[in-house]
Design a protein around this motif. Structure first.
Motif, PDB file in Angstrom:
ATOM      1  N   LYS A 197      42.962  62.057  75.642  1.00  0.00           N
ATOM      2  CA  LYS A 197      41.810  60.938  74.690  1.00  0.00           C
ATOM      3  C   LYS A 197      41.871  60.560  72.923  1.00  0.00           C
ATOM      4  O   LYS A 197      42.018  59.382  72.901  1.00  0.00           O
ATOM      5  CB  LYS A 197      40.370  61.780  75.340  1.00  0.00           C
ATOM      6  CG  LYS A 197      40.291  61.386  76.272  1.00  0.00           C
ATOM      7  CD  LYS A 197      38.701  61.848  76.534  1.00  0.00           C
ATOM      8  CE  LYS A 197      38.219  61.683  78.077  1.00  0.00           C
ATOM      9  NZ  LYS A 197      36.358  61.956  78.267  1.00  0.00           N
TER      10      LYS A 197
ATOM     11  N   GLU B 221      46.102  53.022  71.107  1.00  0.00           N
ATOM     12  CA  GLU B 221      45.121  51.725  71.764  1.00  0.00           C
ATOM     13  C   GLU B 221      45.069  50.893  69.746  1.00  0.00           C
ATOM     14  O   GLU B 221      45.633  49.855  69.951  1.00  0.00           O
ATOM     15  CB  GLU B 221      43.948  51.912  72.164  1.00  0.00           C
ATOM     16  CG  GLU B 221      43.063  50.631  72.472  1.00  0.00           C
ATOM     17  CD  GLU B 221      41.516  51.320  72.814  1.00  0.00           C
ATOM     18  OE1 GLU B 221      41.581  50.899  74.000  1.00  0.00           O
ATOM     19  OE2 GLU B 221      40.647  52.226  72.677  1.00  0.00           O
TER      20      GLU B 221
ATOM     21  N   ARG C 275      43.310  47.305  74.938  1.00  0.00           N
ATOM     22  CA  ARG C 275      42.285  48.332  75.426  1.00  0.00           C
ATOM     23  C   ARG C 275      42.460  48.961  76.944  1.00  0.00           C
ATOM     24  O   ARG C 275      42.411  48.481  77.526  1.00  0.00           O
ATOM     25  CB  ARG C 275      40.653  47.620  75.234  1.00  0.00           C
ATOM     26  CG  ARG C 275      39.697  48.002  75.482  1.00  0.00           C
ATOM     27  CD  ARG C 275      38.673  47.297  75.767  1.00  0.00           C
ATOM     28  NE  ARG C 275      38.495  46.335  76.342  1.00  0.00           N
ATOM     29  CZ  ARG C 275      37.831  46.711  78.042  1.00  0.00           C
ATOM     30  NH1 ARG C 275      37.567  47.571  78.051  1.00  0.00           N
ATOM     31  NH2 ARG C 275      37.599  45.550  78.659  1.00  0.00           N
TER      32      ARG C 275
ATOM     33  N   SER D 127      40.322  51.793  79.282  1.00  0.00           N
ATOM     34  CA  SER D 127      39.494  51.600  80.564  1.00  0.00           C
ATOM     35  C   SER D 127      39.007  52.630  81.580  1.00  0.00           C
ATOM     36  O   SER D 127      40.111  52.362  82.523  1.00  0.00           O
ATOM     37  CB  SER D 127      38.207  50.491  80.333  1.00  0.00           C
ATOM     38  OG  SER D 127      38.799  49.123  81.057  1.00  0.00           O
ATOM     39  N   ASN D 128      38.745  52.690  81.655  1.00  0.00           N
ATOM     40  CA  ASN D 128      37.806  53.299  83.407  1.00  0.00           C
ATOM     41  C   ASN D 128      39.060  54.206  83.770  1.00  0.00           C
ATOM     42  O   ASN D 128      39.834  54.880  84.447  1.00  0.00           O
ATOM     43  CB  ASN D 128      38.217  52.268  84.709  1.00  0.00           C
ATOM     44  CG  ASN D 128      36.916  51.080  84.381  1.00  0.00           C
ATOM     45  OD1 ASN D 128      36.100  51.380  83.971  1.00  0.00           O
ATOM     46  ND2 ASN D 128      37.743  50.336  84.635  1.00  0.00           N
ATOM     47  N   GLU D 129      38.856  55.164  82.362  1.00  0.00           N
ATOM     48  CA  GLU D 129      40.138  56.512  82.198  1.00  0.00           C
ATOM     49  C   GLU D 129      39.396  57.823  83.690  1.00  0.00           C
ATOM     50  O   GLU D 129      38.486  57.946  83.620  1.00  0.00           O
ATOM     51  CB  GLU D 129      39.627  56.868  81.270  1.00  0.00           C
ATOM     52  CG  GLU D 129      40.267  56.083  80.029  1.00  0.00           C
ATOM     53  CD  GLU D 129      40.162  56.441  78.593  1.00  0.00           C
ATOM     54  OE1 GLU D 129      39.744  57.762  78.926  1.00  0.00           O
ATOM     55  OE2 GLU D 129      39.691  55.609  77.970  1.00  0.00           O
TER      56      GLU D 129
ATOM     57  N   TYR E 143      44.896  54.482  84.248  1.00  0.00           N
ATOM     58  CA  TYR E 143      43.753  54.158  83.936  1.00  0.00           C
ATOM     59  C   TYR E 143      43.669  52.757  83.911  1.00  0.00           C
ATOM     60  O   TYR E 143      45.293  52.348  83.815  1.00  0.00           O
ATOM     61  CB  TYR E 143      43.310  54.538  81.070  1.00  0.00           C
ATOM     62  CG  TYR E 143      44.902  54.422  81.419  1.00  0.00           C
ATOM     63  CD1 TYR E 143      45.514  53.115  80.143  1.00  0.00           C
ATOM     64  CD2 TYR E 143      45.560  55.705  81.229  1.00  0.00           C
ATOM     65  CE1 TYR E 143      46.421  52.946  80.117  1.00  0.00           C
ATOM     66  CE2 TYR E 143      46.386  55.203  80.643  1.00  0.00           C
ATOM     67  CZ  TYR E 143      47.428  54.747  80.546  1.00  0.00           C
ATOM     68  OH  TYR E 143      48.683  54.373  79.520  1.00  0.00           O
ATOM     69  N   GLN E 144      43.094  51.694  83.556  1.00  0.00           N
ATOM     70  CA  GLN E 144      43.152  50.666  83.564  1.00  0.00           C
ATOM     71  C   GLN E 144      43.974  50.214  81.755  1.00  0.00           C
ATOM     72  O   GLN E 144      42.639  50.545  81.097  1.00  0.00           O
ATOM     73  CB  GLN E 144      41.954  49.752  84.099  1.00  0.00           C
ATOM     74  CG  GLN E 144      41.445  48.047  84.411  1.00  0.00           C
ATOM     75  CD  GLN E 144      40.681  47.509  83.970  1.00  0.00           C
ATOM     76  OE1 GLN E 144      39.441  48.196  85.016  1.00  0.00           O
ATOM     77  NE2 GLN E 144      40.484  46.249  85.066  1.00  0.00           N
TER      78      GLN E 144
ATOM     79  N   ASN F  32      43.863  46.580  79.071  1.00  0.00           N
ATOM     80  CA  ASN F  32      44.096  44.931  78.833  1.00  0.00           C
ATOM     81  C   ASN F  32      44.802  44.829  78.654  1.00  0.00           C
ATOM     82  O   ASN F  32      44.304  44.873  77.167  1.00  0.00           O
ATOM     83  CB  ASN F  32      42.485  44.691  78.873  1.00  0.00           C
ATOM     84  CG  ASN F  32      41.488  45.360  79.877  1.00  0.00           C
ATOM     85  OD1 ASN F  32      41.803  44.253  81.241  1.00  0.00           O
ATOM     86  ND2 ASN F  32      40.626  45.869  80.706  1.00  0.00           N
TER      87      ASN F  32
ATOM     88  N   GLN G 207      45.848  42.209  82.840  1.00  0.00           N
ATOM     89  CA  GLN G 207      45.074  43.684  83.249  1.00  0.00           C
ATOM     90  C   GLN G 207      46.032  44.344  84.102  1.00  0.00           C
ATOM     91  O   GLN G 207      45.644  43.639  84.960  1.00  0.00           O
ATOM     92  CB  GLN G 207      43.890  42.945  84.225  1.00  0.00           C
ATOM     93  CG  GLN G 207      42.862  44.615  84.227  1.00  0.00           C
ATOM     94  CD  GLN G 207      41.026  43.562  84.295  1.00  0.00           C
ATOM     95  OE1 GLN G 207      40.822  42.735  84.849  1.00  0.00           O
ATOM     96  NE2 GLN G 207      40.626  44.231  84.387  1.00  0.00           N
TER      97      GLN G 207
END
Length: 181
Positions: free
Chosen positions: A52, A59, A106, A108-110, A134-135, A137, A147
């Motif tokens: 993380k 990021e 960015r 997300s949804n890790e 992960y997603q 963007n 995306q």
């Protein structure tokens, strides 16, 4: 008749005792096998924290700190077969990419899964792997937005440095967004 009855009882008692001893030996074998390490098991949760932190650094564009967690002989592989060899090459590529191609990023949804491979089942190295989905963007410098999902496998050496990273990603939409053929 008594002799036959007595003989039958003796045989049945012997058979019953034999079955008990077989059951005990099977139980002992099963108990012994649970003490051996399985081919793969969950690894320490600290690897999730490390992963993380690395995503946060990437990021934000702090590629130098992100790359500092790689071993000098690290390899970065893509699912397409391309690769980068060595910490310096990995840092140089991603610094160039992050600073000159990507405007904003960015994650997300890790999803995180730390595992310890005790007995490799194929080409994977023995040791700790951190699996991550992960997603992404992203907005590129040319203002194109994209995306997509990616999956990364990270292998740690004995010093907890990354010595192998594999990124599973479809680069075709990325290349189309940045105008690369």
């Amino acid at each position: 008749m008594r002799k036959i009855l007595l003989g039958t009882i003796c045989i049945m008692l012997l058979a019953a005792c034999k079955n008990e001893s077989e059951k005990d030996s099977k139980t002992a074998i099963a108990a012994e096998s649970t003490q051996t390490r399985p081919p793969v098991e969950f690894a320490d949760q600290k690897y999730i924290d490390m992963g993380k932190k690395a995503l946060e650094q990437f990021e934000s564009g702090d590629i130098d700190t992100w790359a500092s967690r790689f071993a000098d002989n690290a390899i970065f592989r893509w699912s397409s077969g391309d690769s980068l060899a060595g910490k310096e090459a990995i840092a140089k590529y991603w610094k160039e990419r992050r600073m000159n191609v990507i405007d904003s990023l960015r994650f997300s949804n890790e999803i995180w899964l730390p595992v310890s491979v005790n007995q490799p089942q194929g080409p994977e190295a023995k040791g700790v792997w951190l699996l991550n989905w992960y997603q992404v963007n992203v907005t590129f410098k040319n203002k194109q937005k994209l995306q997509f999902w990616t999956h990364i496998d990270i292998h740690y050496n004995n010093e907890n440095l990354v010595d192998e990273m594999i990124q599973y990603i479809d680069r075709a939409p990325i290349n189309a967004a940045i105008g690369k053929k």
